[in-house]
Design a protein around this motif. Structure first.
Motif, PDB file in Angstrom:
ATOM      1  N   PRO A 427      31.312  45.095  14.334  1.00  0.00           N
ATOM      2  CA  PRO A 427      30.206  44.185  13.982  1.00  0.00           C
ATOM      3  C   PRO A 427      30.415  42.770  14.530  1.00  0.00           C
ATOM      4  O   PRO A 427      29.458  42.130  14.977  1.00  0.00           O
ATOM      5  CB  PRO A 427      30.232  44.165  12.450  1.00  0.00           C
ATOM      6  CG  PRO A 427      30.939  45.402  12.040  1.00  0.00           C
ATOM      7  CD  PRO A 427      31.902  45.721  13.134  1.00  0.00           C
ATOM      8  N   LEU A 428      31.654  42.310  14.524  1.00  0.00           N
ATOM      9  CA  LEU A 428      31.902  40.972  15.067  1.00  0.00           C
ATOM     10  C   LEU A 428      31.668  40.958  16.576  1.00  0.00           C
ATOM     11  O   LEU A 428      31.060  40.017  17.107  1.00  0.00           O
ATOM     12  CB  LEU A 428      33.326  40.501  14.726  1.00  0.00           C
ATOM     13  CG  LEU A 428      33.722  39.140  15.289  1.00  0.00           C
ATOM     14  CD1 LEU A 428      32.742  38.049  14.864  1.00  0.00           C
ATOM     15  CD2 LEU A 428      35.146  38.750  14.842  1.00  0.00           C
ATOM     16  N   ALA A 429      32.131  41.999  17.271  1.00  0.00           N
ATOM     17  CA  ALA A 429      31.927  42.061  18.719  1.00  0.00           C
ATOM     18  C   ALA A 429      30.429  42.027  19.030  1.00  0.00           C
ATOM     19  O   ALA A 429      29.991  41.307  19.935  1.00  0.00           O
ATOM     20  CB  ALA A 429      32.574  43.319  19.288  1.00  0.00           C
ATOM     21  N   ARG A 430      29.641  42.765  18.240  1.00  0.00           N
ATOM     22  CA  ARG A 430      28.185  42.763  18.458  1.00  0.00           C
ATOM     23  C   ARG A 430      27.617  41.362  18.253  1.00  0.00           C
ATOM     24  O   ARG A 430      26.824  40.877  19.063  1.00  0.00           O
ATOM     25  CB  ARG A 430      27.509  43.711  17.465  1.00  0.00           C
ATOM     26  CG  ARG A 430      27.217  45.105  18.025  1.00  0.00           C
ATOM     27  CD  ARG A 430      26.178  45.855  17.186  1.00  0.00           C
ATOM     28  NE  ARG A 430      26.456  45.899  15.761  1.00  0.00           N
ATOM     29  CZ  ARG A 430      27.325  46.734  15.185  1.00  0.00           C
ATOM     30  NH1 ARG A 430      27.995  47.612  15.927  1.00  0.00           N
ATOM     31  NH2 ARG A 430      27.537  46.702  13.891  1.00  0.00           N
ATOM     32  N   ALA A 431      28.045  40.720  17.185  1.00  0.00           N
ATOM     33  CA  ALA A 431      27.522  39.380  16.890  1.00  0.00           C
ATOM     34  C   ALA A 431      27.878  38.397  18.010  1.00  0.00           C
ATOM     35  O   ALA A 431      27.070  37.556  18.400  1.00  0.00           O
ATOM     36  CB  ALA A 431      28.074  38.886  15.558  1.00  0.00           C
ATOM     37  N   LEU A 432      29.091  38.534  18.541  1.00  0.00           N
ATOM     38  CA  LEU A 432      29.514  37.624  19.603  1.00  0.00           C
ATOM     39  C   LEU A 432      28.702  37.858  20.876  1.00  0.00           C
ATOM     40  O   LEU A 432      28.277  36.914  21.544  1.00  0.00           O
ATOM     41  CB  LEU A 432      31.008  37.791  19.892  1.00  0.00           C
ATOM     42  CG  LEU A 432      31.956  37.305  18.781  1.00  0.00           C
ATOM     43  CD1 LEU A 432      33.409  37.634  19.121  1.00  0.00           C
ATOM     44  CD2 LEU A 432      31.800  35.798  18.553  1.00  0.00           C
ATOM     45  N   ARG A 433      28.452  39.131  21.206  1.00  0.00           N
ATOM     46  CA  ARG A 433      27.670  39.428  22.425  1.00  0.00           C
ATOM     47  C   ARG A 433      26.249  38.887  22.276  1.00  0.00           C
ATOM     48  O   ARG A 433      25.682  38.326  23.219  1.00  0.00           O
ATOM     49  CB  ARG A 433      27.647  40.938  22.679  1.00  0.00           C
ATOM     50  CG  ARG A 433      28.993  41.433  23.147  1.00  0.00           C
ATOM     51  CD  ARG A 433      28.910  42.832  23.765  1.00  0.00           C
ATOM     52  NE  ARG A 433      30.261  43.326  23.930  1.00  0.00           N
ATOM     53  CZ  ARG A 433      30.840  44.202  23.103  1.00  0.00           C
ATOM     54  NH1 ARG A 433      30.166  44.714  22.096  1.00  0.00           N
ATOM     55  NH2 ARG A 433      32.088  44.575  23.320  1.00  0.00           N
ATOM     56  N   ASP A 434      25.741  39.029  21.066  1.00  0.00           N
ATOM     57  CA  ASP A 434      24.401  38.529  20.787  1.00  0.00           C
ATOM     58  C   ASP A 434      24.359  37.002  20.956  1.00  0.00           C
ATOM     59  O   ASP A 434      23.451  36.451  21.576  1.00  0.00           O
ATOM     60  CB  ASP A 434      24.034  38.941  19.350  1.00  0.00           C
ATOM     61  CG  ASP A 434      22.609  38.591  19.021  1.00  0.00           C
ATOM     62  OD1 ASP A 434      21.746  38.792  19.900  1.00  0.00           O
ATOM     63  OD2 ASP A 434      22.357  38.104  17.895  1.00  0.00           O
ATOM     64  N   ALA A 435      25.383  36.335  20.434  1.00  0.00           N
ATOM     65  CA  ALA A 435      25.438  34.874  20.563  1.00  0.00           C
ATOM     66  C   ALA A 435      25.554  34.481  22.030  1.00  0.00           C
ATOM     67  O   ALA A 435      24.940  33.503  22.481  1.00  0.00           O
ATOM     68  CB  ALA A 435      26.610  34.317  19.764  1.00  0.00           C
TER      69      ALA A 435
END
Ligand code: ADP
Ligand code: ZN
Ligand code: ZN
Length: 748
Positions: A427-435
């Motif tokens: 979930p953190l990796a997804r959030a970072l890619r989104d950012a």
């Protein structure tokens, strides 16, 4: 008159005129006031707080007059050499220093040093007119020599490359630091500069640094939020009353506490009184500093323990003569010579760095309370995560909502047991890619520095440990080495196991450098700014790193707890704590409080401009109370529960602690003395509970034991602890065992 009284320049002595003086020396036997005769020529000019030159054997040392009782001494007395030509310590500060010495059981000289003008530490100089002067290093800030890599410089020799490897990328490093860490000389650096490998420069002092960096300074808001308005009115009323008071300003992160401080500062200044603003670490708060400077004008001075003596002398003079009436600084600023203090602000009051961890072990929050009480001032303790002690004791003023109207972020707890190995959960990796896609920023907290936390052999179980401390060595990169975070010991990273010769030496656990490397794979396009004690060894570079992060474009600020400290950074839409429960395994009774604060504070960095934002808390035991309540931002529930638990165990604020640490190279002596000390403290005539001696891990080859004394009143705990210390003091001194007394310890 006896000839012996005729010390050097004393001239005709007025018999019987004597003063009580503490010498600014560290000799234990001199931790008491000494009587000195006042030469007739100086009679009537030397009062309490005056600095005087005192003969001590063949030397002249600086002393502070703490009493002016005539003739308390019948024997032969030595006369003062003279008055030191510097302003006296103001009475309130002298009283404060004496109180600190008593409360924290510290040598008086160590406390007087907190309130004397700069230079009192050093040599005395006799001026042509016969007066005594402090030798203060030249005024004005002394620039520091720094080193940068030259752009497109030649390759240089192998040794030169080794040195260059320690100069971080494009950043500058202090020349002195490089000389030390690379084991080289200034001369070599100069040669490298003339060969075009590096550029030597000088760095402006920290304040100008911060100013030059253009951290965004928000304009004064036109309208206050209703909560700010109410808080402002209550504070103004308290200031108008002229009575000493202390309040907690509990405001959620982003609620605009700084604006409340600013209005309070305006009020107190119009009353003609001065103010002290305390911040946990000055280098971590460039924003607050530039905001105060921008809004309050030139009457603001900074104050911290890394100032050059010249900078300190300037600030000291301007505060004493009233040119400046507000001081902003780290804990030592609570002793700044501000005149007529009407307001003391303690920002981020939960921060443990308010406690000094060397003698005198004072807590600036407690000292602020005392100074405020004596001065009739208002003390405002501000934070989003109050300490249970503060919550329990003080009247609360609350700011419930964010000033910009944004909603507090929703926090998601990720159970790391369900995730693939690695520091960054899915979930953190997804959030970072989104950012990254949206050009936003992220703040990631991993509270350990280094590349890997340990180096171990898979074949035989060998673990790289420090030879003189009981801790594992941390693997660092740039340059690669294993390093002890307690004593600085370093060794090369082994490629084969030193015990069994196997080549299966592997790394375990991850620090901030390791995370940095992992992130380059997960979000290769995002700019990474690492903020930890290794990346900020150069003075002032925290401001540089924060400013770099604030530059437009997608970026990640990753680092130790430094990243969580009160920065108001734009466009941050992701915040995460990567090892939320790491701290919970410590036996300290404040472990939960610290873990809770870190999560809430880190979460508070996100979504300040109303953008949809994500906060992620990664934990191995996601069900633990501190993590659950922190993820709900349930500050009050947490505090109430914490207070209930403390009441049950009679821990602060329902009792006081004094911790005594016994340490030395002779393990048997330390263990024996620890037991004797604990027994003597328990036998003392005060109602106390004694815990320990408990073993602490060895540091620098010293075995350590801790004894904890608890009582309902601080005076009882202190008296019992001191009587324990007294019982073993002689034996400790002869056995080279050191004993440290810590009143209201923050580590237990
Ligand atoms: P805190 O210290 O409580 O976390 P800050 O003092 O850093 O919060 O304020 C957070 C942000 O809100 C800052 O950017 C500040 O300029 C802004 N702010 C403060 N008061 C107001 C207000 N009344 N209206 C709009 N914005 C405000
Ligand atoms: Zn091995
Ligand atoms: Zn060590």
């Amino acid at each position: 008159m006896q000839p012996s009284l005729m010390a050097d320049d004393a001239g005709g002595l007025a018999r019987g005129t004597c003063v009580q003086v503490y010498l600014l020396v560290d000799t234990r036997a001199l931790d008491r006031p000494l009587d000195y005769l006042v030469p007739a020529g100086l009679a009537g000019t030397i009062g309490r707080g005056a600095l005087v030159a005192c003969p001590l054997g063949p030397r002249r040392v600086v002393g502070v007059v703490v009493g002016t009782d005539p003739a308390t001494h019948a024997g032969r007395l030595v006369a003062l050499s003279g008055r030191v030509d510097t302003p006296a310590v103001p009475a309130p500060l002298l009283d404060l220093a004496m109180w600190v010495a008593r409360y924290y059981a510290a040598p008086v000289a160590s406390c007087l040093r907190l309130v004397v003008p700069p230079g009192a530490e050093g040599a005395l100089r006799r001026a042509a007119d016969g007066g005594w002067r402090l030798v203060v290093p030249a005024r004005g800030p002394a620039p520091r020599l720094i080193v940068r890599r030259a752009v497109d410089g030649p390759a240089g020799t192998a040794r030169q490359q080794e040195i260059l490897a320690r100069v971080p990328g494009e950043a500058a490093i202090a020349a002195a630091e490089l000389v030390r860490s690379a084991g080289t000389t200034m001369e070599t650096l100069r040669r490298m500069a003339s060969a075009g490998l590096v550029v030597l420069g000088s760095e402006a002092p920290v304040l100008e640094d911060i100013h030059g960096l253009g951290m965004p300074v928000p304009a004064a808001p036109e309208v206050l939020t209703p909560d700010q308005q109410t808080a402002g009115e209550r504070i103004a009323r308290a200031l108008a009353s002229g009575k000493p008071q202390a309040v907690l300003l509990h405001g959620v992160t982003g609620s605009g506490k700084t604006e409340v401080y600013l209005r309070a500062l305006d009020v107190v200044r119009t009353q003609g009184r001065g103010a002290i603003v305390l911040v946990p670490e000055i280098s971590l708060t460039p924003q607050l500093l530039s905001r105060l400077r921008a809004r309050l004008g030139p009457g603001v001075e900074v104050w911290h323990s890394n100032m050059t003596p010249g900078e300190r002398a300037r600030a000291d003079t301007r505060l004493r003569d009233g040119t400046a009436d507000v001081v902003v600084g780290a804990r030592s600023a609570v002793f700044a010579p501000v005149r007529e203090v009407g307001l003391i602000v303690v920002d981020e009051e939960h921060d443990a760095s308010y406690k000094q961890d060397s003698t005198p072990r004072y807590d600036a929050r407690q000292v602020a309370f005392r100074r405020g009480r004596d001065a009739g001032a208002l003390v405002v303790y501000g934070t989003a995560t109050p300490r249970p002690e503060t919550w329990h004791a003080l009247e609360r003023i609350q700011l419930h909502t964010r000033a910009d109207g944004s909603q507090p972020p929703a926090v998601r707890v990720v159970d790391m047991r369900t995730q693939r190995p690695g520091p960054v959960s899915a979930p953190l990796a997804r959030a970072l890619r989104d950012a990254a896609d949206r050009g936003h920023k992220a703040v990631l907290l991993l509270n350990r520095r280094g590349f890997a936390l340990m180096s171990l052999c898979r074949a035989c179980g060998w673990l790289a440990t420090c030879p003189s401390c009981d801790v594992s060595l941390v693997h660092h990169r740039d340059p690669a080495r294993l390093s002890c975070h307690h004593c600085g010991f370093e060794r090369p990273v082994p490629t084969v196991c030193p015990r069994c010769g196997s080549s299966e030496v592997m790394r375990g656990g991850m620090g901030t450098q390791g995370l940095e490397q992992a992130l380059t794979k997960i979000v290769p396009t995002m700019r990474l700014v690492r903020l930890d004690a290794s990346s900020t060894a150069a003075r002032g570079s925290v401001a540089e790193l924060l400013a770099e992060f604030a530059q437009p474009g997608a970026a990640i600020l990753l680092g130790t707890q430094m990243v969580a400290k009160g920065h108001d950074l734009p466009e941050v839409t992701v915040a995460a704590v990567l090892d939320a429960d790491a701290g919970l395994r410590h036996p300290d009774f404040r472990a939960e409080e610290r873990a809770f604060d870190l999560i809430v504070q880190t979460a508070g960095r996100a979504g300040r401009r109303g953008e949809r934002s994500t906060v992620i808390v990664q934990a191995w035991e996601p069900g633990s109370r501190a993590i659950q309540l922190a993820s709900q931002l349930a500050v009050e529930t947490f505090l109430e529960g914490e207070l209930e638990r403390r009441r049950q165990y009679l821990m602060p604020p329902f009792g006081h602690l004094v911790r005594v640490v016994i340490e030395g190279h002779d393990a048997a002596a330390v263990i024996g003395l620890g037991r004797a000390l604990a027994a003597a403290a328990a036998d003392a005539a005060w109602p106390v509970t004694v815990l320990g001696p408990a073993p602490l891990h060895r540091v620098r080859g010293r075995t350590r034991r801790a004894v904890l004394v608890r009582a309902d009143r601080v005076a009882e705990a202190r008296a019992a602890a001191l009587s324990g210390v007294a019982a073993v003091a002689d034996e400790a001194a002869s056995g080279d065992v050191r004993i440290v007394v810590d009143v209201d310890p923050q580590t237990t």
